[in-house]
Design a protein around this motif. Structure first.
Motif, PDB file in Angstrom:
ATOM      1  N   UNK A   9      42.200  22.474  39.143  1.00  0.00           N
ATOM      2  CA  UNK A   9      43.016  23.120  40.161  1.00  0.00           C
ATOM      3  C   UNK A   9      43.351  24.555  39.752  1.00  0.00           C
ATOM      4  N   UNK A  10      43.415  25.422  40.743  1.00  0.00           N
ATOM      5  CA  UNK A  10      43.797  26.810  40.511  1.00  0.00           C
ATOM      6  C   UNK A  10      45.294  26.897  40.810  1.00  0.00           C
ATOM      7  N   UNK A  11      46.088  26.916  39.745  1.00  0.00           N
ATOM      8  CA  UNK A  11      47.538  26.856  39.891  1.00  0.00           C
ATOM      9  C   UNK A  11      48.109  28.175  40.399  1.00  0.00           C
ATOM     10  N   UNK A  12      49.276  28.061  41.004  1.00  0.00           N
ATOM     11  CA  UNK A  12      49.984  29.250  41.468  1.00  0.00           C
ATOM     12  C   UNK A  12      50.248  30.199  40.296  1.00  0.00           C
ATOM     13  N   UNK A  13      50.606  29.660  39.146  1.00  0.00           N
ATOM     14  CA  UNK A  13      50.852  30.501  37.971  1.00  0.00           C
ATOM     15  C   UNK A  13      49.599  31.266  37.566  1.00  0.00           C
ATOM     16  N   UNK A  14      48.435  30.610  37.610  1.00  0.00           N
ATOM     17  CA  UNK A  14      47.192  31.302  37.233  1.00  0.00           C
ATOM     18  C   UNK A  14      46.812  32.362  38.265  1.00  0.00           C
ATOM     19  N   UNK A  15      47.158  32.129  39.513  1.00  0.00           N
ATOM     20  CA  UNK A  15      46.912  33.130  40.562  1.00  0.00           C
ATOM     21  C   UNK A  15      47.792  34.353  40.314  1.00  0.00           C
ATOM     22  N   UNK A  16      49.079  34.104  40.044  1.00  0.00           N
ATOM     23  CA  UNK A  16      50.010  35.201  39.773  1.00  0.00           C
ATOM     24  C   UNK A  16      49.601  36.002  38.538  1.00  0.00           C
TER      25      UNK A  16
END
Length: 155
Positions: A113-120
């Motif tokens: 999964x591409x986490x919100x934290x990794x996106x930020x």
């Protein structure tokens, strides 16, 4: 028309990626959207063949878990007319519906999964609507560059 890209948010308790995987032909209608801007995207802009990132909201972790394709363009959301539905709208009229849906089909589950934290944390995604202050839409546009980066991160 050029292919467009979108992010659809879903709470796993309402409809999850696993629910999509179990759906007939791994296809479902995207119902229950009750925001006018998101409705306008569903009704007017989202077209057959467009790409969709499937985002789990209200979950731990918050993450994009896979990608889908739009297989049917906007048509009236039947749940607006069902009185015992959570999405019932007493003002909606069958001859002039208020709310619309599209059908999506699972394309690929991400390896991770591409986490919100990794996106930020990814500078290539700093302009993504998902992480902009005040952006709470359940359906939002994604640029081709953002799409490509998310796909790369997930696989």
């Amino acid at each position: 028309m050029a292919k467009k890209y979108w992010l659809f948010k879903s709470e796993p308790s309402e409809f999850s990626w696993d629910d999509l995987k179990k759906s007939k032909n791994k296809t479902t209608f995207w119902d229950g959207v009750r925001n006018y801007q998101a409705r306008n995207f569903l009704r007017d802009e989202i077209k057959k063949g467009d790409g969709v990132l499937f985002y789990h909201s209200s979950s731990d972790p918050l993450a994009i878990v896979g990608d889908c394709e739009v297989v049917k363009e906007g048509y009236p959301d039947h749940t607006q007319f069902v009185s015992n539905s959570d999405h019932f709208d007493p003002k909606a009229k069958k001859d002039n519906p208020t709310w619309f849906i599209v059908d999506i089909k699972l394309v690929k589950e991400f390896k991770k999964p591409v986490t919100l934290d990794s996106i930020k944390a990814n500078p290539k995604l700093k302009g993504m609507k998902l992480i902009q202050r005040g952006q709470r839409l359940s359906v939002m546009p994604v640029t081709k560059t953002e799409w490509d980066e998310i796909i790369k991160m997930g696989n």
